[in-house]
Design an enzyme around this catalytic site. Structure first.
Site, mmCIF file in Angstrom:
data_model
loop_
_atom_site.group_PDB
_atom_site.id
_atom_site.type_symbol
_atom_site.label_atom_id
_atom_site.label_comp_id
_atom_site.label_asym_id
_atom_site.label_seq_id
_atom_site.Cartn_x
_atom_site.Cartn_y
_atom_site.Cartn_z
ATOM 1 N N ASP A 32 26.081 45.117 26.358
ATOM 2 C CA ASP A 32 27.348 44.546 26.817
ATOM 3 C C ASP A 32 28.201 44.305 25.584
ATOM 4 O OD1 ASP A 32 27.925 42.570 29.650
ATOM 5 O OD2 ASP A 32 29.313 42.590 27.974
ATOM 6 N N ASN A 36 34.363 40.520 28.484
ATOM 7 C CA ASN A 36 34.662 39.652 29.630
ATOM 8 C C ASN A 36 33.413 38.932 30.129
ATOM 9 O OD1 ASN A 36 37.494 40.036 30.065
ATOM 10 N ND2 ASN A 36 37.018 42.131 30.709
ATOM 11 N N LEU A 60 30.627 50.793 24.915
ATOM 12 C CA LEU A 60 30.512 52.178 25.406
ATOM 13 C C LEU A 60 31.214 53.179 24.494
ATOM 14 C CD1 LEU A 60 31.357 51.630 29.185
ATOM 15 C CD2 LEU A 60 29.117 52.275 28.272
ATOM 16 N N LYS A 85 38.128 45.857 34.964
ATOM 17 C CA LYS A 85 38.332 45.866 36.416
ATOM 18 C C LYS A 85 39.552 45.104 36.928
ATOM 19 C CE LYS A 85 36.667 41.884 37.922
ATOM 20 N NZ LYS A 85 36.423 41.129 39.106
ATOM 21 N N SER A 125 33.737 51.436 43.623
ATOM 22 C CA SER A 125 34.471 50.374 44.309
ATOM 23 C C SER A 125 35.093 50.910 45.588
ATOM 24 C CB SER A 125 35.575 49.872 43.378
ATOM 25 O OG SER A 125 36.483 49.068 44.079
ATOM 26 N N TYR A 149 43.174 51.581 37.305
ATOM 27 C CA TYR A 149 41.796 51.131 37.514
ATOM 28 C C TYR A 149 41.121 51.985 38.592
ATOM 29 C CZ TYR A 149 38.204 48.449 39.941
ATOM 30 O OH TYR A 149 37.067 48.090 40.592
ATOM 31 N N LYS A 153 37.778 54.708 38.578
ATOM 32 C CA LYS A 153 36.584 54.666 39.444
ATOM 33 C C LYS A 153 36.408 56.001 40.171
ATOM 34 C CE LYS A 153 34.976 50.559 38.674
ATOM 35 N NZ LYS A 153 33.748 50.403 37.919
ATOM 36 N N LEU A 200 40.374 36.441 45.044
ATOM 37 C CA LEU A 200 40.556 35.314 45.955
ATOM 38 C C LEU A 200 39.512 34.196 45.790
ATOM 39 C CD1 LEU A 200 42.035 34.046 48.341
ATOM 40 C CD2 LEU A 200 40.656 35.468 49.867
ATOM 41 N N GLY A 294 50.587 46.706 46.475
ATOM 42 C CA GLY A 294 49.391 47.528 46.329
ATOM 43 C C GLY A 294 48.215 47.068 47.163
HETATM 44 C C1 UD1 Z 1 40.765 43.651 44.075
HETATM 45 C C2 UD1 Z 1 41.404 44.893 43.569
HETATM 46 C C3 UD1 Z 1 40.405 46.010 43.725
HETATM 47 C C4 UD1 Z 1 39.147 45.681 42.942
HETATM 48 C C5 UD1 Z 1 38.595 44.333 43.401
HETATM 49 C C6 UD1 Z 1 37.423 43.894 42.535
HETATM 50 C C7 UD1 Z 1 43.816 44.646 43.888
HETATM 51 C C8 UD1 Z 1 45.015 45.144 44.625
HETATM 52 N N1 UD1 Z 1 42.637 45.158 44.280
HETATM 53 O O1 UD1 Z 1 40.427 43.833 45.456
HETATM 54 O O2 UD1 Z 1 40.974 47.218 43.262
HETATM 55 O O3 UD1 Z 1 38.180 46.674 43.154
HETATM 56 O O4 UD1 Z 1 39.610 43.339 43.330
HETATM 57 O O5 UD1 Z 1 37.841 43.304 41.367
HETATM 58 O O6 UD1 Z 1 43.918 43.852 42.988
HETATM 59 N N2 UD1 Z 1 44.506 37.051 47.747
HETATM 60 C C9 UD1 Z 1 45.358 35.997 47.983
HETATM 61 N N3 UD1 Z 1 45.603 35.125 46.963
HETATM 62 C C10 UD1 Z 1 45.037 35.264 45.728
HETATM 63 C C11 UD1 Z 1 44.160 36.343 45.490
HETATM 64 C C12 UD1 Z 1 43.924 37.218 46.530
HETATM 65 O O7 UD1 Z 1 45.885 35.843 49.083
HETATM 66 O O8 UD1 Z 1 45.330 34.439 44.836
HETATM 67 C C13 UD1 Z 1 44.213 37.986 48.858
HETATM 68 C C14 UD1 Z 1 44.581 39.423 48.569
HETATM 69 O O9 UD1 Z 1 45.900 39.683 48.934
HETATM 70 C C15 UD1 Z 1 43.554 40.163 49.428
HETATM 71 C C16 UD1 Z 1 42.344 39.241 49.444
HETATM 72 O O10 UD1 Z 1 42.830 37.959 49.065
HETATM 73 O O11 UD1 Z 1 44.019 40.296 50.742
HETATM 74 C C17 UD1 Z 1 41.268 39.657 48.462
HETATM 75 O O12 UD1 Z 1 41.859 39.807 47.190
HETATM 76 P P1 UD1 Z 1 41.000 40.094 45.877
HETATM 77 O O13 UD1 Z 1 39.900 39.109 45.782
HETATM 78 O O14 UD1 Z 1 41.938 40.204 44.722
HETATM 79 O O15 UD1 Z 1 40.317 41.493 46.181
HETATM 80 P P2 UD1 Z 1 40.989 42.900 46.560
HETATM 81 O O16 UD1 Z 1 42.459 42.867 46.454
HETATM 82 O O17 UD1 Z 1 40.421 43.320 47.853
#
Ligand code: UD1
Length: 341
Positions: A32, A36, A60, A85, A125, A149, A153, A200, A294
């Site tokens: 590693d 991060n 890497l 990521k 992913s 990103y 992948k 999230l 996006g």
């Molecule tokens: C994101 C990445 C994806 C990556 C994955 C793993 C984007 C657009 N996609 O997926 O490419 O493989 O993380 O790292 O960034 N949300 C909120 N508030 C927040 C954060 C998120 O409402 O503060 C919502 C998002 O709009 C989404 C859901 O929660 O609908 C999940 O979000 P997130 O955890 O960032 O994952 P992905 O967007 O699915």
């Protein structure tokens, strides 16, 4: 005893998988660059398992360093997590992503091939499905990319496929993760994002612990039952177990195989907030704001192929994911302590 090289083994999914590997009796060497991640995660894995992990701080992009590792150890396979990521960062600095993820993986494959180590499990992913037209998503759905990103992948998958076609002795499992969350039940290891979390679940746990004032829910007008976007959240321990199953699969000489690792269950952002509140008794302060550019409307796995061919299925439910993520955050409000020098 089998020896596995885990690249990116100090990271979130890498550390949990290292723990499962040790518990299953594998010898683990972690490589590693700690960009991060923290070495402390591995110390805790050692404490939790009572077994030792060999760690090498190697990047890497450091072909010589990797070559030395492959000379020193006789690996039976590689689980390749190492990579960048963050979607936003990849848009701002695409070359960084192409260099680390694409060139880094080319370097790794090259070194592996020269050392005749030709078994690899790769961290792909669900981002390769873009904004999918149908859900649940089987592996043969159309693939695409919407940011650098995602480009890395998808193109690593193509690269591995071509490599395996050209040299059929390679066995490669590409695992398409849905949304990994949660933490080991001990709360000793977990997700430790630097700065403001993009994802999230870590954002929710940081609101719960008082580090952030409120969660912005990105979009309340999606064509979904409650208007918020739907994802397939999967417990990181279930995901880690999937890697062990994939390693076992490689022993049957499958060539190049691709599996979704998800639960098959879609949950909205509001579902996750509710599950978190139920699991922890803590109310989450949130506000519905604009959509994040996006983002897909909904994205959840058809996990049937992994079930049939790996004998793997996610077992932990949304509340368990929330409880474990919270347990980790509560015990480690500032993540892992900085590494001792
Ligand atoms: C994101 C990445 C994806 C990556 C994955 C793993 C984007 C657009 N996609 O997926 O490419 O493989 O993380 O790292 O960034 N949300 C909120 N508030 C927040 C954060 C998120 O409402 O503060 C919502 C998002 O709009 C989404 C859901 O929660 O609908 C999940 O979000 P997130 O955890 O960032 O994952 P992905 O967007 O699915």
């Amino acid at each position: 005893m089998k020896t596995i090289l885990v690249t990116g083994g100090a990271g979130f999914i890498g550390s949990h998988t290292t723990l499962e590997l040790l518990n299953a009796g594998y010898n683990v060497v972690v490589m590693d660059n700690l960009r991060n991640s923290k070495e402390e995660a591995l110390r805790r894995v050692e404490d939790l398992t009572g077994k030792s992990v060999t760690f090498h701080k190697v990047d890497l992009l450091d072909v010589e360093g990797m070559t030395r590792l492959f000379t020193e150890y006789s690996f039976d396979g590689v689980i390749h997590f190492a990579g960048l990521k963050a979607v936003g960062e990849s848009v701002e600095n695409p070359l960084l992503y192409y260099q680390n993820n694409l060139i880094g993986t080319i370097n790794l494959c090259d070194v592996m091939g020269k050392a005749s180590v030709k078994n690899m499990v790769f961290s792909s992913s669900a981002t390769v499905y873009g904004d999918p037209q149908t859900n649940p998503i089987p592996e043969d759905s159309p693939v695409t990319f919407v940011n650098p990103y995602g480009f890395t992948k998808l193109n690593i998958e193509y690269m591995l496929r071509d490599l395996q076609r050209a040299e059929p002795e390679w066995n490669i499992a590409s695992l398409r993760y849905f949304n990994p969350v949660g933490a080991h039940k001990s709360g000793e290891i977990g997700e430790d994002p630097s700065g403001i979390p993009n994802n999230l679940m870590p954002f929710i746990t940081q609101v719960a612990v008082g580090k952030r004032e409120k969660l912005n829910v990105f979009g309340g007008d999606y064509p979904t039952p409650d208007g918020t976007a739907i994802r397939d959240y999967i417990h990181v321990v279930d995901l880690s177990v999937g890697h062990l199953k994939a390693l076992e699969k490689l022993e049957t000489d499958p060539g190049m195989v691709t599996y979704n690792l998800g639960t098959g269950k879609g949950s909205s952002v509001l579902d996750l907030i509710k599950a978190f509140e139920k699991a922890t008794g803590i109310e989450i302060n949130y506000e519905i704001t604009d959509r994040r550019p996006g983002d897909a409307v909904q994205c959840y796995a058809d996990p049937t192929k992994a079930e049939n061919e790996l004998g793997w299925r996610a077992e932990r439910d949304l509340e368990t994911m929330c409880r474990d993520a919270w347990n980790w955050q509560k015990k480690n409000p500032d993540g892992f302590p900085s590494d001792r020098v």
